[in-house]
Scaffold this motif. Structure first.
Motif, PDB file in Angstrom:
ATOM      1  N   LEU A  80       0.975  -1.599  -0.235  1.00  0.00           N
ATOM      2  CA  LEU A  80      -0.028   0.267  -0.070  1.00  0.00           C
ATOM      3  C   LEU A  80       0.673   1.514   0.445  1.00  0.00           C
ATOM      4  N   ARG A  81       0.811   2.151  -1.010  1.00  0.00           N
ATOM      5  CA  ARG A  81       2.153   2.972  -1.218  1.00  0.00           C
ATOM      6  C   ARG A  81       2.155   4.239  -0.055  1.00  0.00           C
ATOM      7  N   ILE A 114     -22.499   3.451   7.792  1.00  0.00           N
ATOM      8  CA  ILE A 114     -20.684   3.748   6.626  1.00  0.00           C
ATOM      9  C   ILE A 114     -19.862   3.329   8.095  1.00  0.00           C
ATOM     10  N   ILE A 115     -18.909   2.712   7.396  1.00  0.00           N
ATOM     11  CA  ILE A 115     -18.311   1.990   8.125  1.00  0.00           C
ATOM     12  C   ILE A 115     -16.821   2.271   8.221  1.00  0.00           C
ATOM     13  N   TYR A 116     -15.180   2.787   8.261  1.00  0.00           N
ATOM     14  CA  TYR A 116     -14.455   3.291   8.152  1.00  0.00           C
ATOM     15  C   TYR A 116     -13.576   2.513   8.927  1.00  0.00           C
ATOM     16  N   ALA A 117     -12.023   2.416   7.810  1.00  0.00           N
ATOM     17  CA  ALA A 117     -10.788   2.015   8.602  1.00  0.00           C
ATOM     18  C   ALA A 117      -9.746   2.689   7.568  1.00  0.00           C
ATOM     19  N   ASP A 118      -8.295   3.629   8.433  1.00  0.00           N
ATOM     20  CA  ASP A 118      -7.880   3.742   8.135  1.00  0.00           C
ATOM     21  C   ASP A 118      -6.542   2.336   8.017  1.00  0.00           C
ATOM     22  N   LEU A 119      -6.077   2.637   6.555  1.00  0.00           N
ATOM     23  CA  LEU A 119      -5.358   1.453   5.824  1.00  0.00           C
ATOM     24  C   LEU A 119      -4.051   2.120   5.562  1.00  0.00           C
ATOM     25  N   SER A 120      -2.854   1.111   6.318  1.00  0.00           N
ATOM     26  CA  SER A 120      -1.624   1.283   6.097  1.00  0.00           C
ATOM     27  C   SER A 120      -0.681  -0.103   6.049  1.00  0.00           C
ATOM     28  N   ASP A 121       0.553   0.431   5.089  1.00  0.00           N
ATOM     29  CA  ASP A 121       1.624  -0.033   4.482  1.00  0.00           C
ATOM     30  C   ASP A 121       2.673  -1.342   5.845  1.00  0.00           C
ATOM     31  N   GLU A 122       2.226  -0.779   7.147  1.00  0.00           N
ATOM     32  CA  GLU A 122       2.791  -1.082   8.166  1.00  0.00           C
ATOM     33  C   GLU A 122       1.897  -2.373   8.775  1.00  0.00           C
ATOM     34  N   ALA A 123       1.124  -2.134   9.039  1.00  0.00           N
ATOM     35  CA  ALA A 123       0.360  -2.994   9.381  1.00  0.00           C
ATOM     36  C   ALA A 123       0.632  -4.676   8.452  1.00  0.00           C
ATOM     37  N   ILE A 124       0.611  -3.827   7.002  1.00  0.00           N
ATOM     38  CA  ILE A 124       0.961  -6.030   6.519  1.00  0.00           C
ATOM     39  C   ILE A 124       2.034  -6.006   6.651  1.00  0.00           C
ATOM     40  N   VAL A 125       3.152  -5.174   6.050  1.00  0.00           N
ATOM     41  CA  VAL A 125       4.329  -5.210   6.449  1.00  0.00           C
ATOM     42  C   VAL A 125       4.934  -5.949   8.275  1.00  0.00           C
ATOM     43  N   ASN A 126       4.405  -5.727   8.401  1.00  0.00           N
ATOM     44  CA  ASN A 126       4.453  -5.927  10.269  1.00  0.00           C
ATOM     45  C   ASN A 126       4.048  -7.404  10.050  1.00  0.00           C
ATOM     46  N   PRO A 165      -5.012  -6.940   8.470  1.00  0.00           N
ATOM     47  CA  PRO A 165      -3.641  -7.977   8.147  1.00  0.00           C
ATOM     48  C   PRO A 165      -3.392  -9.170   9.041  1.00  0.00           C
ATOM     49  N   SER A 166      -3.327  -8.657  10.467  1.00  0.00           N
ATOM     50  CA  SER A 166      -3.558  -9.768  11.660  1.00  0.00           C
ATOM     51  C   SER A 166      -5.312 -10.733  12.043  1.00  0.00           C
ATOM     52  N   ALA A 167      -5.724  -9.860  10.827  1.00  0.00           N
ATOM     53  CA  ALA A 167      -7.680 -10.497  11.608  1.00  0.00           C
ATOM     54  C   ALA A 167      -7.895 -10.311  12.356  1.00  0.00           C
ATOM     55  N   ASN A 168      -7.673  -8.503  13.077  1.00  0.00           N
ATOM     56  CA  ASN A 168      -8.459  -7.888  13.961  1.00  0.00           C
ATOM     57  C   ASN A 168      -9.396  -7.349  13.111  1.00  0.00           C
ATOM     58  N   ILE A 169     -10.381  -7.318  13.877  1.00  0.00           N
ATOM     59  CA  ILE A 169     -11.563  -7.005  13.314  1.00  0.00           C
ATOM     60  C   ILE A 169     -11.654  -5.191  13.036  1.00  0.00           C
ATOM     61  N   LEU A 170     -11.354  -4.160  12.387  1.00  0.00           N
ATOM     62  CA  LEU A 170     -11.232  -2.900  12.561  1.00  0.00           C
ATOM     63  C   LEU A 170     -12.177  -1.964  12.631  1.00  0.00           C
ATOM     64  N   SER A 171     -13.490  -2.844  12.453  1.00  0.00           N
ATOM     65  CA  SER A 171     -15.048  -1.797  12.466  1.00  0.00           C
ATOM     66  C   SER A 171     -15.845  -3.446  12.127  1.00  0.00           C
ATOM     67  N   GLU A 172     -16.780  -2.829  12.400  1.00  0.00           N
ATOM     68  CA  GLU A 172     -18.270  -3.508  12.005  1.00  0.00           C
ATOM     69  C   GLU A 172     -19.411  -3.134  12.526  1.00  0.00           C
ATOM     70  N   ALA A 173     -20.865  -3.110  11.265  1.00  0.00           N
ATOM     71  CA  ALA A 173     -21.594  -2.429  11.285  1.00  0.00           C
ATOM     72  C   ALA A 173     -21.870  -3.318  12.338  1.00  0.00           C
TER      73      ALA A 173
END
Ligand SMILES: NC(=O)CCC(=O)C(=O)O
Length: 293
Positions: free
Chosen positions: A5-6, A257-269, A243-251
């Motif tokens: 994720l750039r 409307i549900i939202y989440a901020d996605l980052s490359d670090e979460a994938i890389v880590n 990417p660790s399979a935590n649920i960030l948001s659930e309706a």
């Protein structure tokens, strides 16, 4: 490790309440997508069959023709509405799905259209695994009575951000497609979907988290809101897993409307910590992404 994720991305999933009137549904989708964009989302997702009720009896009535592309407004009001909404929102838009009629073959498909922030069509996916199930006393459904399956897996490049894998609802039960998208570099697997009140509580969240943990990618499941008067009651519970399979948001089950901020670090880590990407034993089993273009 290369970036998947750039740059950080705010994702919004619209758990839309829709009814029988397509024009009203399109206009309601517009207002919810603009609300999500106003909140900063740059990738916005609508549910499966977002502009009609869901059911085999509805597919022919609501079907639109997408080819030759671009279709006319008469052939596909949803194509034109989604393109305009994406441009107005200045966001990538996964237009849930709509029933499609391919006039040359007279076949119906369950098709998702994806638009860029300038309103250009950048990808499509025809549901590849049709929802044919029979759980006696609970639910029996046979999409294949009306629909034909798509014959392509779909990965779409969002130029500023990276790649997403796209599939529709029942497709999530087939881990191969998700794995292929992830191995091609998708940072996010998106599923417009409409599970029901039998299989939803059983498997919806489990499948979302399973695809996330299998692939160490973000996963987004976007359902319609539940309509208790509909013949098919959607489960709702639109969710985003990290990417660790935590649920960030659930309706819950109503419109939201549900939202989440996605980052490359979460994938890389997570991939550094649990390095399954470099530990696979393709000498013992096949690499399902091998040979997929
Ligand atoms: N619309 C769908 O494909 C529903 C899939 C579903 O409910 C399932 O259990 O799978």
């Amino acid at each position: 490790m290369a970036a998947f994720l750039r740059k950080p991305l705010k994702l919004a999933l619209v758990q839309l309440a829709s009814g029988a009137d397509k024009t009203v549904n399109l206009s309601h989708a517009r207002s919810k997508v603009l609300e999500a964009a106003q909140a900063g989302a740059r990738l916005i997702v609508l549910p499966e069959c977002f502009n009609s009720p869901y059911g085999t009896q509805y597919f022919p009535k609501y079907a639109e023709t997408l080819h030759p592309s671009p279709p006319t407004k008469e052939q596909s009001p949803s194509y034109h509405a989604l393109s305009a909404i994406a441009a107005e929102a200045n966001a990538y838009l996964v237009g849930g799905s709509i029933p499609e009629l391919e006039t040359s073959s007279k076949k119906y498909y369950n098709t998702s259209l994806v638009f860029s922030p300038s309103g250009s069509l950048i990808g499509t996916h025809r549901k590849t695994h049709l929802f044919d199930i029979d759980i006696p006393g609970k639910i029996s459904f046979k999409e294949s009575d009306v629909l034909s399956p798509g014959d392509h897996l779909t990965v779409i490049d969002l130029p500023e951000y990276g790649k997403i894998g796209l599939a529709i609802c029942y497709d999530i039960r087939f881990p191969e497609a998700a794995m292929i998208a992830a191995r091609k570099g998708a940072f996010l697997l998106v599923y417009p979907g409409a599970f029901n009140t039998t299989t939803g509580p059983l498997h919806w969240s489990l499948l979302g988290r399973a695809r996330a943990v299998d692939n160490q990618s973000y996963v987004a499941l976007c359902s319609p809101a539940r309509d208790v008067n509909a013949s098919y009651q959607a489960y709702g519970h639109t969710l985003i897993a990290d990417p660790s399979a935590n649920i960030l948001s659930e309706a819950e089950d109503s419109e939201t409307i549900i939202y989440a901020d996605l980052s490359d670090e979460a994938i890389v880590n997570i991939r550094k910590g649990i390095p399954i990407y470099t530990q696979r034993r393709f000498d013992l089993y096949l690499d399902v992404s091998e040979g997929q273009n």
